[in-house]
Scaffold this motif. Structure first.
Motif, mmCIF file in Angstrom:
data_model
loop_
_atom_site.group_PDB
_atom_site.id
_atom_site.type_symbol
_atom_site.label_atom_id
_atom_site.label_comp_id
_atom_site.label_asym_id
_atom_site.label_seq_id
_atom_site.Cartn_x
_atom_site.Cartn_y
_atom_site.Cartn_z
ATOM 1 N N LEU A 1 22.409 20.551 58.575
ATOM 2 C CA LEU A 1 23.077 19.386 58.656
ATOM 3 C C LEU A 1 24.770 19.705 58.429
ATOM 4 C CD1 LEU A 1 22.787 16.350 58.262
ATOM 5 C CD2 LEU A 1 22.733 16.462 55.889
ATOM 6 N N ALA A 2 25.178 20.576 57.921
ATOM 7 C CA ALA A 2 26.607 21.135 57.626
ATOM 8 C C ALA A 2 26.943 21.514 59.285
ATOM 9 C CB ALA A 2 26.887 21.918 56.764
ATOM 10 N N GLN A 3 26.113 22.239 60.086
ATOM 11 C CA GLN A 3 26.506 22.327 61.374
ATOM 12 C C GLN A 3 26.491 21.391 62.236
ATOM 13 O OE1 GLN A 3 23.439 25.565 62.233
ATOM 14 N NE2 GLN A 3 24.512 27.107 61.272
ATOM 15 N N ALA B 1 33.077 6.232 61.954
ATOM 16 C CA ALA B 1 32.364 6.150 63.203
ATOM 17 C C ALA B 1 31.385 6.883 63.510
ATOM 18 C CB ALA B 1 33.270 5.590 64.344
ATOM 19 N N LYS B 2 31.821 8.261 63.584
ATOM 20 C CA LYS B 2 30.622 9.359 64.037
ATOM 21 C C LYS B 2 29.655 9.573 62.699
ATOM 22 C CE LYS B 2 30.120 12.373 67.115
ATOM 23 N NZ LYS B 2 29.923 12.058 68.656
ATOM 24 N N GLY C 1 23.900 8.453 61.513
ATOM 25 C CA GLY C 1 23.007 8.109 60.677
ATOM 26 C C GLY C 1 23.343 8.767 59.095
ATOM 27 N N LEU C 2 24.526 9.094 58.854
ATOM 28 C CA LEU C 2 24.900 9.875 57.564
ATOM 29 C C LEU C 2 25.192 8.944 56.574
ATOM 30 C CD1 LEU C 2 26.369 12.831 59.036
ATOM 31 C CD2 LEU C 2 24.126 12.775 58.373
ATOM 32 N N ALA D 1 29.706 20.526 64.133
ATOM 33 C CA ALA D 1 29.651 20.078 65.766
ATOM 34 C C ALA D 1 30.084 18.511 66.006
ATOM 35 C CB ALA D 1 28.267 20.443 66.347
ATOM 36 N N ALA D 2 30.068 17.642 65.374
ATOM 37 C CA ALA D 2 30.691 16.494 65.588
ATOM 38 C C ALA D 2 32.036 16.270 65.352
ATOM 39 C CB ALA D 2 29.521 15.355 64.783
ATOM 40 N N GLY D 3 32.715 17.357 65.130
ATOM 41 C CA GLY D 3 34.026 17.157 64.603
ATOM 42 C C GLY D 3 34.507 17.121 63.203
#
Length: 134
Positions: A74-76, A97-98, A103-104, A80-82
């Protein structure tokens, strides 16, 4: 013109002006003009007073995500999402937004309770598992 001296009310050189303007006096400045060879005494006074409510601080757009160390996948995903790890807060930071796009929402911690030592074990772990299984 150059300002060389700025005095607060009550200092030497301001007493007559304090008598004249009272609590409305903010400061007295002495300005010097080399061309005209003159000194000017200026005053800054309060001319209006109105109640005012400051704007709330602008949101940075970042949210804090609390991810357990054992949730490296999940951390990765967040990285990866910035997202980036904040060692001071011991939390991940990602744009709001990300985080919602991924879905976090269940991992978002409000700014006032961002300290990972205040973490409750049951519901937070459940949401991490729910998010991973999507």
């Amino acid at each position: 013109m150059q300002a060389r001296l700025k005095l607060k009310p009550g200092q030497k050189g301001t007493k007559k002006l304090v008598e004249q303007y009272g609590s409305r006096l903010v400061c007295v400045r002495y300005r010097y003009d080399a061309q005209t060879k003159k000194r000017y005494k200026t005053v800054e006074i309060i001319v209006d007073e109105v109640a005012w409510t400051p704007r709330p601080p602008k949101a940075s757009g970042l949210v804090d995500l609390e991810i357990a160390w054992r949730e490296s996948d999940l951390a990765q995903l967040v990285q990866a999402a910035g997202g980036r790890w904040s060692p001071e807060k011991r939390l991940w930071e990602l744009s709001d937004a990300k985080a919602r796009e991924l879905g976090l929402e269940g991992l978002i911690r409000p700014p006032a309770t961002s300290d990972s030592r205040n973490r409750t074990s049951g519901s937070a772990n459940k949401k991490v598992s729910d998010t991973r299984n999507r």
